[in-house]
Design a protein around this motif. Structure first.
Motif, PDB file in Angstrom:
ATOM      1  N   MET A  38      -4.155   6.053   0.279  1.00 22.61           N
ATOM      2  CA  MET A  38      -3.530   4.746   0.440  1.00 22.61           C
ATOM      3  C   MET A  38      -3.791   3.925  -0.815  1.00 22.61           C
ATOM      4  SD  MET A  38      -4.524   4.109   4.442  1.00 22.61           S
ATOM      5  CE  MET A  38      -6.276   4.377   4.134  1.00 22.61           C
ATOM      6  N   CYS A  39      -2.771   3.760  -1.630  1.00 21.14           N
ATOM      7  CA  CYS A  39      -2.909   3.199  -2.971  1.00 21.14           C
ATOM      8  C   CYS A  39      -2.510   1.725  -2.993  1.00 21.14           C
ATOM      9  CB  CYS A  39      -2.036   3.967  -3.953  1.00 21.14           C
ATOM     10  SG  CYS A  39      -2.204   5.773  -3.831  1.00 21.14           S
ATOM     11  N   GLU A  40      -3.433   0.885  -3.433  1.00 27.13           N
ATOM     12  CA  GLU A  40      -3.159  -0.552  -3.520  1.00 27.13           C
ATOM     13  C   GLU A  40      -2.292  -0.857  -4.741  1.00 27.13           C
ATOM     14  OE1 GLU A  40      -7.586  -1.970  -1.897  1.00 27.13           O
ATOM     15  OE2 GLU A  40      -6.984  -2.323  -3.984  1.00 27.13           O
ATOM     16  N   ILE A  61       0.868  -1.173   0.000  1.00 19.30           N
ATOM     17  CA  ILE A  61       0.000   0.000   0.000  1.00 19.30           C
ATOM     18  C   ILE A  61       0.907   1.226   0.000  1.00 19.30           C
ATOM     19  CG2 ILE A  61      -1.836   1.240   1.193  1.00 19.30           C
ATOM     20  CD1 ILE A  61      -2.510  -1.466   2.567  1.00 19.30           C
ATOM     21  N   GLN A  62       0.906   1.936  -1.120  1.00 20.57           N
ATOM     22  CA  GLN A  62       1.776   3.093  -1.270  1.00 20.57           C
ATOM     23  C   GLN A  62       1.004   4.361  -0.926  1.00 20.57           C
ATOM     24  OE1 GLN A  62       4.884   2.516  -1.768  1.00 20.57           O
ATOM     25  NE2 GLN A  62       4.743   0.367  -2.351  1.00 20.57           N
ATOM     26  N   LEU A  63       1.707   5.345  -0.396  1.00 16.90           N
ATOM     27  CA  LEU A  63       1.074   6.566   0.082  1.00 16.90           C
ATOM     28  C   LEU A  63       1.382   7.737  -0.847  1.00 16.90           C
ATOM     29  CD1 LEU A  63       2.018   6.138   3.851  1.00 16.90           C
ATOM     30  CD2 LEU A  63      -0.128   5.492   2.745  1.00 16.90           C
ATOM     31  N   THR A  64       0.368   8.570  -1.081  1.00 13.87           N
ATOM     32  CA  THR A  64       0.559   9.735  -1.928  1.00 13.87           C
ATOM     33  C   THR A  64       1.160  10.885  -1.134  1.00 13.87           C
ATOM     34  OG1 THR A  64      -1.679  10.515  -1.471  1.00 13.87           O
ATOM     35  CG2 THR A  64      -1.391   9.110  -3.402  1.00 13.87           C
ATOM     36  N   SER A  65       1.532  11.922  -1.867  1.00 14.82           N
ATOM     37  CA  SER A  65       2.186  13.076  -1.229  1.00 14.82           C
ATOM     38  C   SER A  65       1.400  14.343  -1.502  1.00 14.82           C
ATOM     39  CB  SER A  65       3.609  13.232  -1.761  1.00 14.82           C
ATOM     40  OG  SER A  65       3.605  13.333  -3.178  1.00 14.82           O
ATOM     41  N   ARG A 111      21.807   9.174 -22.193  1.00 13.05           N
ATOM     42  CA  ARG A 111      20.468   9.456 -22.712  1.00 13.05           C
ATOM     43  C   ARG A 111      19.480   9.679 -21.568  1.00 13.05           C
ATOM     44  NH1 ARG A 111      18.969   6.528 -28.392  1.00 13.05           N
ATOM     45  NH2 ARG A 111      20.876   7.142 -29.484  1.00 13.05           N
ATOM     46  N   ILE A 112      18.685  10.726 -21.710  1.00 12.34           N
ATOM     47  CA  ILE A 112      17.604  10.993 -20.772  1.00 12.34           C
ATOM     48  C   ILE A 112      16.329  10.438 -21.381  1.00 12.34           C
ATOM     49  CG2 ILE A 112      16.371  12.731 -19.441  1.00 12.34           C
ATOM     50  CD1 ILE A 112      19.390  12.602 -18.856  1.00 12.34           C
ATOM     51  N   VAL A 113      15.678   9.516 -20.668  1.00 11.43           N
ATOM     52  CA  VAL A 113      14.495   8.827 -21.200  1.00 11.43           C
ATOM     53  C   VAL A 113      13.338   9.048 -20.227  1.00 11.43           C
ATOM     54  CG1 VAL A 113      13.561   6.652 -22.051  1.00 11.43           C
ATOM     55  CG2 VAL A 113      16.020   7.097 -22.215  1.00 11.43           C
ATOM     56  N   PRO A 114      12.264   9.704 -20.653  1.00 15.26           N
ATOM     57  CA  PRO A 114      11.173  10.013 -19.731  1.00 15.26           C
ATOM     58  C   PRO A 114      10.195   8.861 -19.538  1.00 15.26           C
ATOM     59  CG  PRO A 114      10.682  10.932 -21.869  1.00 15.26           C
ATOM     60  CD  PRO A 114      12.051  10.317 -21.971  1.00 15.26           C
ATOM     61  N   GLY A 115       9.558   8.872 -18.386  1.00 16.95           N
ATOM     62  CA  GLY A 115       8.428   7.998 -18.103  1.00 16.95           C
ATOM     63  C   GLY A 115       7.513   8.762 -17.167  1.00 16.95           C
ATOM     64  N   SER A 116       6.276   8.327 -17.036  1.00 19.92           N
ATOM     65  CA  SER A 116       5.359   9.037 -16.148  1.00 19.92           C
ATOM     66  C   SER A 116       4.416   8.063 -15.470  1.00 19.92           C
ATOM     67  CB  SER A 116       4.547  10.082 -16.931  1.00 19.92           C
ATOM     68  OG  SER A 116       3.650   9.458 -17.841  1.00 19.92           O
ATOM     69  N   GLY A 117       3.870   8.492 -14.353  1.00 19.81           N
ATOM     70  CA  GLY A 117       2.935   7.666 -13.599  1.00 19.81           C
ATOM     71  C   GLY A 117       2.518   8.392 -12.344  1.00 19.81           C
ATOM     72  N   ALA A 118       1.867   7.684 -11.457  1.00 19.87           N
ATOM     73  CA  ALA A 118       1.425   8.241 -10.183  1.00 19.87           C
ATOM     74  C   ALA A 118       1.323   7.105  -9.183  1.00 19.87           C
ATOM     75  CB  ALA A 118       0.066   8.935 -10.330  1.00 19.87           C
ATOM     76  N   MET A 119       1.463   7.422  -7.901  1.00 20.12           N
ATOM     77  CA  MET A 119       1.339   6.381  -6.890  1.00 20.12           C
ATOM     78  C   MET A 119      -0.033   5.716  -6.968  1.00 20.12           C
ATOM     79  SD  MET A 119       4.300   6.462  -5.552  1.00 20.12           S
ATOM     80  CE  MET A 119       4.281   5.570  -4.002  1.00 20.12           C
ATOM     81  N   ASP A 120      -1.071   6.524  -7.251  1.00 22.97           N
ATOM     82  CA  ASP A 120      -2.427   6.001  -7.320  1.00 22.97           C
ATOM     83  C   ASP A 120      -2.593   4.985  -8.444  1.00 22.97           C
ATOM     84  OD1 ASP A 120      -2.060   8.897  -6.804  1.00 22.97           O
ATOM     85  OD2 ASP A 120      -4.115   8.810  -6.056  1.00 22.97           O
ATOM     86  N   CYS A 121      -1.955   5.272  -9.575  1.00 21.17           N
ATOM     87  CA  CYS A 121      -2.238   4.542 -10.821  1.00 21.17           C
ATOM     88  C   CYS A 121      -1.006   3.870 -11.414  1.00 21.17           C
ATOM     89  CB  CYS A 121      -2.859   5.528 -11.819  1.00 21.17           C
ATOM     90  SG  CYS A 121      -3.502   4.812 -13.326  1.00 21.17           S
ATOM     91  N   MET A 122       0.091   3.921 -10.727  1.00 23.27           N
ATOM     92  CA  MET A 122       1.346   3.284 -11.100  1.00 23.27           C
ATOM     93  C   MET A 122       1.974   3.872 -12.355  1.00 23.27           C
ATOM     94  SD  MET A 122       0.953  -0.702  -9.905  1.00 23.27           S
ATOM     95  CE  MET A 122       2.721  -0.904  -9.810  1.00 23.27           C
ATOM     96  N   ALA A 123       1.522   3.474 -13.558  1.00 21.48           N
ATOM     97  CA  ALA A 123       2.266   3.830 -14.766  1.00 21.48           C
ATOM     98  C   ALA A 123       1.353   4.422 -15.832  1.00 21.48           C
ATOM     99  CB  ALA A 123       2.987   2.603 -15.322  1.00 21.48           C
ATOM    100  N   ALA A 138      16.415   8.133  -6.132  1.00 15.63           N
ATOM    101  CA  ALA A 138      15.175   8.669  -5.568  1.00 15.63           C
ATOM    102  C   ALA A 138      14.717   7.690  -4.500  1.00 15.63           C
ATOM    103  CB  ALA A 138      14.117   8.828  -6.654  1.00 15.63           C
ATOM    104  N   PRO A 139      13.913   8.125  -3.532  1.00 14.30           N
ATOM    105  CA  PRO A 139      13.519   7.230  -2.442  1.00 14.30           C
ATOM    106  C   PRO A 139      12.823   5.963  -2.927  1.00 14.30           C
ATOM    107  CG  PRO A 139      12.957   9.491  -1.906  1.00 14.30           C
ATOM    108  CD  PRO A 139      13.393   9.496  -3.342  1.00 14.30           C
ATOM    109  N   LEU A 140      13.155   4.845  -2.293  1.00 16.59           N
ATOM    110  CA  LEU A 140      12.495   3.576  -2.597  1.00 16.59           C
ATOM    111  C   LEU A 140      10.990   3.700  -2.412  1.00 16.59           C
ATOM    112  CD1 LEU A 140      12.573   0.471  -3.130  1.00 16.59           C
ATOM    113  CD2 LEU A 140      12.944   0.168  -0.684  1.00 16.59           C
ATOM    114  N   ALA A 141      10.560   4.569  -1.495  1.00 17.74           N
ATOM    115  CA  ALA A 141       9.137   4.726  -1.203  1.00 17.74           C
ATOM    116  C   ALA A 141       8.371   5.360  -2.354  1.00 17.74           C
ATOM    117  CB  ALA A 141       8.943   5.570   0.057  1.00 17.74           C
ATOM    118  N   GLY A 142       9.051   5.996  -3.328  1.00 14.29           N
ATOM    119  CA  GLY A 142       8.364   6.642  -4.438  1.00 14.29           C
ATOM    120  C   GLY A 142       8.377   5.805  -5.695  1.00 14.29           C
ATOM    121  N   GLY A 143       7.645   6.275  -6.708  1.00 17.26           N
ATOM    122  CA  GLY A 143       7.558   5.532  -7.965  1.00 17.26           C
ATOM    123  C   GLY A 143       8.892   5.322  -8.651  1.00 17.26           C
TER     124      GLY A 143
END
Length: 552
Positions: A209-211, A197-201, A333-345, A240-245
Motif C-alpha cells: 500500500m503505497c502512499e 494509497i496506490q496498490l502494487t501488483s 515519437r516514442i518517449v520513455p519514462g520509468s517509475g514504480a507505484m512504490d516510488c512514483m517516478a 492504460a488503467p487509471l489505477a496504474g502509473g
C-alpha cells in the motif's frame, strides 16, 4: 491529518524552497479549469462526455454525499472501476472530501481484494455493475461479513439492490444546495498530506500500500507534460488503467494544462486506433505490451492517426528495435519514462531528445529526483558501470501506509537521507541518461557469469518473427542456472531454437548469454495488474518441466 510516513517538515520546506513542491493541490487545478474553461470538454469515455464545469459539479456532489453519509476525514474508500469517467471524477471527489482513495485493478479477485480492503481498513468500496462477465458486487458482498470496517458499498450503475448506494444517484442529487459554497475548502487535502494509497501488483503476497502525497502527484504531472511539450490543446489518451502509473500520469497532467483526457475502457488494439482517429488524440500514455499490439494490428493502415504526436511508454522497458518499429508504424515519437507505484517516478526522456536517447535509454532522472548506482555493499559505482539503481527526491513516494518497517526496508531509513532501492540494475551513459539492464531479482547467474534478461530480450525483439519475449532462469545441475527464452511470434510464423541462436550470435552476443532453451507461447501470464509479464510463473513452469523429465 494524513501524515506521510517518511517525509519530514524539513524535507517539505526544502522541496517548496526548491520550487518542486507547490501549495496548490490537484483540486485547486480542477477548480481553476472549471472557472476558466467551464464549457470545454475535460474527460471522455465510450459512454459519457464531461466538461470541466460538469467535473466540478459531479465531484462536489460525490464529496458532499460521502461526508453527509458520515465518512470521516482520512478514512479510506477503495474504487475498483475501469477507465470510466466516474473513476476520473471520483478521484477528484475523494481529494475534495479529504478521504483517502485507493484504486485496485479491475483484475483483482476475491483474494487480492480481501487483502487490499483489510490492509487499508477501507470503510467503503466502489464497484461497477455490468462490466465484463465478472460479478464485482457479488464478490464484495461475499467479502463483506469478513471485513468489519467496510460500512458502505457503492455501485456505478443503477439497481445495485439493498445495502448498496448508487454513485449515479449521488451525482444526480444537488447537495451543493444544502452546503455553503466553500464547504469543501475546509475538507480537501493540503499539498503536503497523503491523498491516495496506490496498490502494487506483486506476483506473491498481499499488495503493498503505497502512499502518494498530493504535492508529489502534482509534480508527477509537471514532470511529464513539460518534457513532452504538452499544452492546453492536446488530447491525452489514457490507454492504460487509471489505477496504474501510466494512466494516473494523464490524470495529473490534464487539469494543470486544461487538456482533455480520452479514456479507453478496456484495451483492444483496433478500438484504441479507432479512438485516436475519432477523438484526434495527440498523446498517449501506455505500456509496451499494449503499444506493441496497437502497432501490430494488421488493419492499422485504415486508421487516420495523423493527430498522434507522441507516446509516453512506461512500466517496462521497450527494446530499441521495437521503439523504432513503433515510431515507423504510428508515425509519432516514442518517449520513455520509468517509475514504480512504490516510488512514483524514476526517469523521463524529452520529446526533442534524439532517437539514440529515446530508443536506447530511459531518459534522465525525473524532475526533482536524483539517482545513483550502487554495488552490493551500497557503495556508489564508477560512472558507466552497472549497479543497483537507488532514487530519492521530490517525486519518490512517501512510504507504505501503516507500515514503518517496510518503509525503512525499502528506503534504508526515514527522512531525507533515505534512498529507495529500486531492485533495477542500470548504468548511466555519457550524457546522464539511465540505461536499464534488468531486474535484480530476474538476473540469471550461469556458472558465475551474470546474464541480464533485459539485454537478451532487447536483442531478440529485433528479430522480425519475435513479437514478445521473456527471458527467465531455469535450473541446471552443472551451471546452477541457464537462460530460457519464452517467445510469442507473429501470426502464423514459426521460430526455431537454431534461428534464435544464429540471430543472437550474429548480434555478437557472448555465448553464455544466449538462451539454451526456447518455449513458444500464444500469450504470457500477467500479474494482477494485467500489464506486466509474470516471470515467476514462467520460471516455475520451466523448472517443473525440467524436473518432470523435459530436459534440454
Amino acid at each position: 491529518m494524513s501524515r506521510p510516513t517518511r517525509i519530514t517538515q524539513d524535507m517539505i520546506d526544502g522541496y517548496v524552497a526548491s520550487g518542486f513542491w507547490e501549495r496548490a493541490t490537484m483540486v485547486d487545478h480542477f477548480e481553476r479549469c472549471a472557472r476558466e474553461r467551464p464549457e470545454k470538454e475535460a474527460v471522455v469515455d465510450g459512454r459519457t462526455r464531461l466538461t470541466w464545469l460538469e467535473v466540478k459539479t459531479l465531484s462536489d456532489r460525490i464529496a458532499l454525499g460521502f461526508l453527509k453519509l458520515g465518512v470521516q476525514r482520512d478514512e479510506v474508500i477503495a474504487a475498483q472501476l475501469p477507465n470510466w469517467v466516474e473513476n476520473f471524477v471520483l478521484w477528484v471527489a475523494l481529494n475534495k472530501a479529504g478521504i483517502l482513495g485507493s484504486y485496485p485493478a479491475t483484475t483483482y479477485r476475491e483474494t487480492e481484494m480481501e487483502q487490499a480492503l483489510r490492509g487499508l481498513g477501507a470503510v467503503g468500496a466502489v464497484v461497477p455493475l455490468g462490466y465484463g462477465s465478472f460479478d464485482y458486487l457479488g464478490m464484495i458482498e461475499a467479502l463483506r461479513p469478513r471485513l468489519p470496517d467496510l460500512r458502505y458499498v457503492f455501485v456505478v450503475g443503477d439497481g445495485g439492490g439493498e445495502g448498496t448506494i448508487s454513485l449515479n444517484d449521488m451525482m444526480r442529487t444537488p447537495l451543493e444546495e444544502e452546503f455553503p459554497e466553500d464547504y469543501l475548502e475546509d475538507t480537501k487535502f493540503s499539498a503536503f498530506e497523503v491523498s491516495s494509497i496506490q496498490l502494487t501488483s506483486g506476483s506473491t503476497g498481499a499488495p503493498k500500500m503505497c502512499e502518494w502525497v498530493e504535492a508529489m502527484v502534482r509534480l508527477s504531472g509537471e514532470g511529464v507534460f513539460e518534457p513532452m511539450g504538452l499544452g492546453e490543446d492536446d488530447v491525452l489518451g489514457m490507454f492504460a488503467p487509471l489505477a496504474g502509473g501510466p494512466g494516473s500520469s494523464a490524470w495529473a497532467c490534464a487539469p494543470q494544462l486544461g487538456a482533455k483526457v480520452v479514456m479507453l475502457e478496456r484495451f483492444d488494439a483496433e478500438e484504441a486506433l479507432a479512438l485516436i482517429e475519432k477523438e484526434q488524440v495527440t498523446y498517449i500514455t501506455t505500456v509496451p505490451a499494449l503499444l506493441v499490439r496497437m502497432a501490430g494490428c494488421p488493419d492499422i493502415a485504415k486508421y487516420d492517426l495523423r493527430s498522434l504526436r507522441a507516446v509516453r511508454c512506461g512500466a517496462a522497458a521497450l527494446a530499441p528495435s521495437v521503439a523504432r518499429e513503433m515510431e515507423s508504424k504510428l508515425d509519432c515519437r516514442i518517449v520513455p519514462g520509468s517509475g514504480a507505484m512504490d516510488c512514483m517516478a524514476f526517469t523521463q526522456a524529452r520529446f526533442e531528445d534524439p532517437a539514440s536517447v529515446r530508443h536506447g535509454t530511459a531518459g534522465r532522472p525525473f524532475l526533482g529526483d536524483e539517482i545513483k548506482m550502487v554495488d552490493e555493499a551500497g557503495r556508489e559505482v564508477a560512472g558507466g558501470e552497472i549497479g543497483e539503481m537507488w532514487v530519492r527526491g521530490a517525486c519518490t513516494g512517501s512510504g507504505y501506509y501503516r507500515n514503518v518497517e517496510a518503509t525503512v526496508a525499502a528506503w534504508g531509513e526515514l527522512g531525507a537521507s533515505g534512498w529507495y532501492r529500486t531492485g533495477d540494475y542500470a548504468r548511466f551513459d555519457g550524457q546522464g541518461n539511465v540505461i536499464f539492464s534488468g531486474r535484480k531479482k530476474d538476473m540469471i547467474i550461469r556458472g558465475g557469469q551474470n546474464i541480464y534478461p533485459q539485454e537478451v530480450e532487447a536483442a531478440l525483439l529485433g528479430h522480425p518473427k519475435v513479437r514478445e519475449v521473456a527471458i527467465v532462469g531455469m535450473p541446471d545441475r552443472v551451471m546452477g542456472e541457464k537462460a530460457c527464452a519464452f517467445v510469442i511470434t507473429g501470426p502464423g510464423q514459426e521460430f526455431s531454437f537454431e534461428e534464435m541462436g544464429d540471430f543472437l550470435k550474429g548480434k555478437r552476443m557472448a555465448s553464455f548469454k544466449i538462451p539454451e532453451r526456447l518455449e513458444i507461447r500464444e500469450r504470457f501470464p500477467v500479474l494482477v495488474d494485467g500489464q506486466k509479464v509474470d516471470k515467476k510463473l514462467l520460471a516455475r513452469e520451466i523448472a517443473q518441466k525440467i524436473e518432470a523429465g523435459g530436459g534440454l
